[in-house]
Design a protein around this motif. Structure first.
Motif, mmCIF file in Angstrom:
data_model
loop_
_atom_site.group_PDB
_atom_site.id
_atom_site.type_symbol
_atom_site.label_atom_id
_atom_site.label_comp_id
_atom_site.label_asym_id
_atom_site.label_seq_id
_atom_site.Cartn_x
_atom_site.Cartn_y
_atom_site.Cartn_z
ATOM 1 N N ASP A 69 0.829 -1.204 0.000
ATOM 2 C CA ASP A 69 0.000 0.000 0.000
ATOM 3 C C ASP A 69 0.863 1.253 0.000
ATOM 4 O O ASP A 69 0.568 2.213 -0.722
ATOM 5 N N THR A 72 2.391 1.622 -3.450
ATOM 6 C CA THR A 72 1.369 2.068 -4.394
ATOM 7 C C THR A 72 1.084 3.554 -4.227
ATOM 8 O O THR A 72 0.937 4.284 -5.218
ATOM 9 N N ALA A 73 1.015 4.015 -2.993
ATOM 10 C CA ALA A 73 0.780 5.440 -2.745
ATOM 11 C C ALA A 73 1.934 6.276 -3.295
ATOM 12 O O ALA A 73 1.718 7.329 -3.918
ATOM 13 N N GLN A 76 1.721 6.395 -7.043
ATOM 14 C CA GLN A 76 0.660 7.299 -7.461
ATOM 15 C C GLN A 76 1.142 8.746 -7.377
ATOM 16 O O GLN A 76 0.862 9.556 -8.265
ATOM 17 N N SER A 79 3.468 9.372 -10.258
ATOM 18 C CA SER A 79 2.699 9.489 -11.488
ATOM 19 C C SER A 79 2.054 10.866 -11.605
ATOM 20 O O SER A 79 2.049 11.477 -12.677
ATOM 21 N N GLY A 80 1.524 11.372 -10.503
ATOM 22 C CA GLY A 80 0.950 12.721 -10.509
ATOM 23 C C GLY A 80 2.002 13.783 -10.795
ATOM 24 O O GLY A 80 1.753 14.736 -11.552
ATOM 25 N N SER A 83 2.924 13.666 -14.453
ATOM 26 C CA SER A 83 1.856 14.270 -15.249
ATOM 27 C C SER A 83 1.924 15.790 -15.190
ATOM 28 O O SER A 83 1.794 16.467 -16.213
#
Length: 134
Positions: A69, A72-73, A76, A79-80, A83
Motif C-alpha cells: 500500500d 502504491t501510494a 501514485q 505518477s501525478g 503528469s
C-alpha cells in the motif's frame, strides 16, 4: 425329560447363539468407535500448531500488504508529479518546439524545391510535375 423341557433347552440354546452372533459385530463397532475417538483427539491436538502457523502467515501477509500500500501510494504520487511536469513542459516548450520543427521542415522543403528548379533550368527537360528526364 419331557418334550416341553427339550423345547425349552433348544430355545435357550438358540437364544444364546443369537446373543453371541450379535455380540461380535457390537464388539467390532465398539473398537471402531474407540479408534475414531483416538483419531479425532489426535486431529484436535494437531490443529493447534496448524492454526498458530496460519495466524502467523496471515500476520506476515498483512505486513506485506501494508508495504505494498505504501509503495502504491508513492507510485501514485510519482505518477501525478510526472503528469504535472509533462503539462508544464508542454505548456512552456511544446509550442515553440512545434513551431521550430514546422519552420525547419518548411525551410528544408523550400531548399529542395529550389535545388530541383535549379537543376531543371540548367538544360534538362522537365515533365509536368517537376521530374527531370535525360
Amino acid at each position: 425329560m419331557s418334550a416341553g423341557q427339550i423345547a425349552a433347552l433348544i430355545a435357550a440354546g438358540a437364544f444364546v447363539l443369537l446373543v453371541v452372533l450379535l455380540a461380535i459385530p457390537l464388539i467390532k463397532l465398539g473398537r471402531t468407535l474407540d479408534e475414531a475417538t483416538i483419531a479425532i483427539r489426535k486431529a484436535h491436538e494437531n490443529t493447534d500448531p496448524l492454526l498458530i502457523g496460519a495466524n502467523d502467515t496471515i500476520t506476515h501477509v498483512n505486513t506485506q500488504l501494508e508495504r505494498v500500500d505504501g509503495i502504491t501510494a508513492n507510485a501514485q504520487a510519482v505518477s501525478g508529479n510526472v503528469s504535472a511536469l509533462s503539462s508544464v513542459f508542454t505548456a512552456t516548450l511544446g509550442s515553440p518546439l512545434v513551431k521550430t520543427a514546422a519552420f525547419s521542415y518548411g525551410v528544408s522543403k523550400a531548399i529542395r524545391a529550389r535545388r530541383k528548379a535549379k537543376t531543371g533550368a540548367e538544360g534538362r527537360h522537365t515533365r509536368r510535375g517537376g521530374k527531370a528526364t535525360s
